[in-house]
Design an enzyme around this catalytic site. Sequence first.
Site, PDB file in Angstrom:
ATOM      1  N   HIS A   1      -0.837   3.967   8.163  1.00 39.76           N
ATOM      2  CA  HIS A   1      -1.811   4.892   8.567  1.00 39.76           C
ATOM      3  C   HIS A   1      -1.262   5.808   9.411  1.00 39.76           C
ATOM      4  O   HIS A   1      -0.405   5.298  10.337  1.00 39.76           O
ATOM      5  CB  HIS A   1      -2.896   4.155   9.272  1.00 39.76           C
TER       6      HIS A   1
ATOM      7  N   LEU B   1      -5.327  -6.419   9.068  1.00 41.31           N
ATOM      8  CA  LEU B   1      -6.442  -7.305   8.563  1.00 41.31           C
ATOM      9  C   LEU B   1      -5.847  -8.289   7.250  1.00 41.31           C
ATOM     10  O   LEU B   1      -5.280  -7.515   6.644  1.00 41.31           O
ATOM     11  CB  LEU B   1      -7.819  -6.671   8.104  1.00 41.31           C
TER      12      LEU B   1
ATOM     13  N   HIS C   1      -8.197 -10.822  -1.170  1.00 47.23           N
ATOM     14  CA  HIS C   1      -8.483 -10.501   0.123  1.00 47.23           C
ATOM     15  C   HIS C   1      -9.196 -11.595   0.924  1.00 47.23           C
ATOM     16  O   HIS C   1     -10.752 -11.462   0.559  1.00 47.23           O
ATOM     17  CB  HIS C   1      -8.732  -9.107   0.539  1.00 47.23           C
TER      18      HIS C   1
ATOM     19  N   HIS D   1       0.884  -1.233   0.122  1.00 49.15           N
ATOM     20  CA  HIS D   1       0.038   0.087   0.157  1.00 49.15           C
ATOM     21  C   HIS D   1       0.966   1.324   0.120  1.00 49.15           C
ATOM     22  O   HIS D   1       1.623   1.483   0.811  1.00 49.15           O
ATOM     23  CB  HIS D   1      -0.961   0.146   1.111  1.00 49.15           C
ATOM     24  N   LEU D   2       0.801   2.237  -1.038  1.00 52.13           N
ATOM     25  CA  LEU D   2       1.609   3.209  -1.026  1.00 52.13           C
ATOM     26  C   LEU D   2       0.879   4.427  -0.972  1.00 52.13           C
ATOM     27  O   LEU D   2       1.226   5.389  -0.574  1.00 52.13           O
ATOM     28  CB  LEU D   2       2.214   3.317  -2.528  1.00 52.13           C
ATOM     29  N   ARG D   3      -0.660   4.375  -0.982  1.00 54.01           N
ATOM     30  CA  ARG D   3      -1.508   5.478  -0.712  1.00 54.01           C
ATOM     31  C   ARG D   3      -1.255   6.587  -1.847  1.00 54.01           C
ATOM     32  O   ARG D   3      -0.717   6.315  -2.812  1.00 54.01           O
ATOM     33  CB  ARG D   3      -1.351   6.136   0.741  1.00 54.01           C
TER      34      ARG D   3
HETATM   35  O1  DOR Z   1      -4.372  -4.324   7.747  1.00 52.28           O
HETATM   36  C1  DOR Z   1      -4.533  -3.955   6.503  1.00 52.28           C
HETATM   37  N1  DOR Z   1      -4.416  -2.677   5.885  1.00 52.28           N
HETATM   38  N2  DOR Z   1      -5.230  -5.070   5.710  1.00 52.28           N
HETATM   39  C2  DOR Z   1      -6.003  -4.697   4.746  1.00 52.28           C
HETATM   40  O2  DOR Z   1      -6.363  -5.463   3.899  1.00 52.28           O
HETATM   41  C3  DOR Z   1      -5.863  -3.257   4.156  1.00 52.28           C
HETATM   42  C4  DOR Z   1      -4.784  -2.551   4.558  1.00 52.28           C
HETATM   43  C5  DOR Z   1      -4.878  -0.915   4.400  1.00 52.28           C
HETATM   44  O3  DOR Z   1      -5.403  -0.654   3.524  1.00 52.28           O
HETATM   45  O4  DOR Z   1      -4.589  -0.282   5.350  1.00 52.28           O
HETATM   46 ZN    ZN Z   2      -3.188  -4.877   1.773  1.00 53.99          ZN
END
Ligand code: DOR
Ligand code: ZN
Length: 344
Positions: free
Chosen positions: A251, A219, A137, A16-18
């Site tokens: 995050h 998750l 997922h 995830h790079l946002r």
């Molecule tokens: O922990 C997680 N963060 N699991 C995911 O499936 C999504 C990811 C996120 O985008 O923050």
């Molecule tokens: Zn992910």
Amino acid sequence: MTHSLAILRPDDWHLHLRDGAMLNAVLPETARHFARAIIMPNLIPPVVTAADAAAYRDRIMAALPEGAAFEPLMTLYLTEQTDPADLRAAVESGLVKAVKLYPAGATTNSHGGVRDFDRVRGVLETMADLGTPLCIHGEVTTPEVDIFDREAVFIDTVLDPLRRATPGLRVVMEHITTAQGVAYARAGTDLAATITTHHLVINRNHILVGGIKPHYYCLPVAKREEHRLALREAATSGEATFFLGTDSAPHTDALKEHACGCAGCFTATNTMSILAHVFEEDGALDRLEAFTSLNGPAFYRLPTNTDRITLVKGDAVTYPSKIDTGDGTVTVFDPGFPLHWTVK
Ligand code: DOR
Ligand code: ZN
């Protein structure tokens, strides 16, 4: 005793790079060691069309530090509206390397995901035809199913029927967290599984014992110790089915340390140090390269990288506990043990 290990440059098959300020801050952390990464499309709004993926790719390339060589491998977020022709064109042009399936509601920004699998049948058949991997997922979202059982129930009630209904569909079980996930992945054809760095290190006690630890919440949530050990065995086996997908998911601390904290562990910064530690502990340093650098490209039908990184073991190394972003600080995953391996 091994003190130095050269391996082909690794890739991250789930990242995830946002976007925006967060992208600017986290991209250098991955580009430092990794040549390529499969880029998750769960932005707000998500990356659903070829045009979205091309624009996101441009933003990633623009955010790369001067001189960094890094290739983002783009994905599309599967929705019930995904157009098979748009997907085919995106794959045939080389832009898109995989499609991501989030069951609606399973995790961060997944509300636009798939509810009715009959509605994506045409897309899945196109993917089977093209050989494009579907990254899944794998958790059910049924409220009655206990969160710790959601992966195992998904395998039986969704994944297995889906694979049977679409022969030839190539599937990556993303970030598996259970012994059931390991066993199912191992038994299948056209099937692989990514494993994260953090799921090799933590079990559910790390999240809950002695006070709640929001930075270990992700998750799929970490499971019992027996499952962590199954993941360790799979990752260190060298088997082609299993490869690294860090799921490094930044995050801000404000959103993690919250009454309703976001899911995600940020591991981009220290992943290679942690993995070298884990593989050494399990007597499998000679199989680290398979996990980080060989098995992923083989499944994705891409060439392996040609240059190498060298891991060196020495005095304990420290990483910053947080990185700054324009949106606030992000906490770097703490494995809970000292790290001695670094990338030279
Ligand atoms: O922990 C997680 N963060 N699991 C995911 O499936 C999504 C990811 C996120 O985008 O923050
Ligand atoms: Zn992910």
